[in-house]
Design a protein around this motif. Sequence first.
Motif, PDB file in Angstrom:
ATOM      1  N   GLU A 109     -37.847 128.631 -58.278  1.00 52.82           N
ATOM      2  CA  GLU A 109     -38.776 129.697 -57.912  1.00 52.82           C
ATOM      3  C   GLU A 109     -39.039 129.640 -56.412  1.00 52.82           C
ATOM      4  O   GLU A 109     -39.266 128.571 -55.850  1.00 52.82           O
TER       5      GLU A 109
ATOM      6  N   ARG B 135     -37.519 134.259 -59.137  1.00 51.60           N
ATOM      7  CA  ARG B 135     -36.990 133.137 -59.905  1.00 51.60           C
ATOM      8  C   ARG B 135     -35.493 133.310 -60.134  1.00 51.60           C
ATOM      9  O   ARG B 135     -35.011 134.384 -60.486  1.00 51.60           O
TER      10      ARG B 135
ATOM     11  N   GLU C  33     -41.105 141.776 -66.540  1.00 57.16           N
ATOM     12  CA  GLU C  33     -41.930 141.308 -65.423  1.00 57.16           C
ATOM     13  C   GLU C  33     -43.399 141.331 -65.834  1.00 57.16           C
ATOM     14  O   GLU C  33     -43.867 142.252 -66.483  1.00 57.16           O
ATOM     15  N   THR C  34     -44.106 140.282 -65.435  1.00 57.16           N
ATOM     16  CA  THR C  34     -45.550 140.227 -65.632  1.00 57.16           C
ATOM     17  C   THR C  34     -46.226 140.104 -64.274  1.00 57.16           C
ATOM     18  O   THR C  34     -45.661 139.516 -63.354  1.00 57.16           O
TER      19      THR C  34
ATOM     20  N   SER D  31     -43.804 137.157 -71.851  1.00 54.11           N
ATOM     21  CA  SER D  31     -43.455 138.064 -70.752  1.00 54.11           C
ATOM     22  C   SER D  31     -42.769 139.323 -71.284  1.00 54.11           C
ATOM     23  O   SER D  31     -43.009 140.436 -70.800  1.00 54.11           O
TER      24      SER D  31
ATOM     25  N   HIS E 226     -39.776 137.615 -62.094  1.00 48.34           N
ATOM     26  CA  HIS E 226     -41.089 137.623 -61.452  1.00 48.34           C
ATOM     27  C   HIS E 226     -42.151 137.468 -62.520  1.00 48.34           C
ATOM     28  O   HIS E 226     -42.012 137.987 -63.627  1.00 48.34           O
ATOM     29  N   GLY E 227     -43.224 136.777 -62.201  1.00 50.30           N
ATOM     30  CA  GLY E 227     -44.329 136.648 -63.134  1.00 50.30           C
ATOM     31  C   GLY E 227     -44.334 135.308 -63.838  1.00 50.30           C
ATOM     32  O   GLY E 227     -43.539 134.419 -63.546  1.00 50.30           O
ATOM     33  N   SER E 228     -45.236 135.174 -64.793  1.00 49.03           N
ATOM     34  CA  SER E 228     -45.457 133.902 -65.466  1.00 49.03           C
ATOM     35  C   SER E 228     -44.949 133.944 -66.898  1.00 49.03           C
ATOM     36  O   SER E 228     -44.740 135.001 -67.468  1.00 49.03           O
ATOM     37  N   GLY E 229     -44.779 132.757 -67.451  1.00 57.09           N
ATOM     38  CA  GLY E 229     -44.427 132.648 -68.864  1.00 57.09           C
ATOM     39  C   GLY E 229     -42.940 132.562 -69.105  1.00 57.09           C
ATOM     40  O   GLY E 229     -42.168 133.349 -68.579  1.00 57.09           O
ATOM     41  N   ASN E 230     -42.542 131.567 -69.907  1.00 54.53           N
ATOM     42  CA  ASN E 230     -41.144 131.406 -70.284  1.00 54.53           C
ATOM     43  C   ASN E 230     -40.927 131.531 -71.783  1.00 54.53           C
ATOM     44  O   ASN E 230     -39.832 131.297 -72.273  1.00 54.53           O
TER      45      ASN E 230
END
Length: 256
Positions: free
Chosen positions: A15, A24, A167-168, A210, A202-206
Amino acid sequence: MPQLQEIRPNLWIRELTAPPVAVRSAVVKGDKYAVVWDTLTLPEAAAPLAQVIGDMPYYVVYSHGDWDHAWGTAGLGAERLAVVGHAECLRRFGDDAPRTLERMRMEEMGKWESVRLVPPNIVFTSRLSLDLGALTLELHHTPGHTDDSIVGWIPEWGVLLGGDAIETPLPVLNNAQSLEAWLAALKSWQARENLEQAIASHGSGNGRESLEQTVDYLRALSSDRLFKLPRKLDDFYRETHQKNLIVVDGGLALNE
């Protein structure tokens, strides 16, 4: 975040802060071949991705041709097997990518001088499968964010590499005409019970969150209903939401 984080065996993410948002990238290793999924913004930013590949032959795959995803390729060296992207991505490398690079070099003197644009030399229009050895990366055209956007599916792991299709807290919509197809594609992924992780650029969570959040947002845009924005929303995404509403209301296609 460390330069590279192994989030499961043989899957790393990197990232990078690339204002106004972080971006990312990922490295996937099969038994025979590896893949670098997006090469970030600059050659020096992409170079650490090669560390986990070692001497293994590898592909580069562009989720799409935007500057923050595909400008670092030269930093990986010339040993790659091929650069893979959608046919529209190749067109962009002959058109708007050079123009964007020229403009950004003028706006930020000295920052972008190391960039050498490397266009895809393997292209597809709908779907392409890469056999990595005991592992498969299926590439699926998913226009919406851009016309050349793709996602990558690893069925053996239940992992979806979302690029900017996911994207989040919310995605960027550039073309109102692509909204329904984009939403339908993501809903089809959402329906897969074996999908365990959705990794957005982009954003959070895997996990799946998301993907779920992106579907909820696009569904709200599509049905012209209110979407409850997060309380803490930075200026970039607040402005993006307003632009998305304008695109949908006007049936517009914005040039990037």
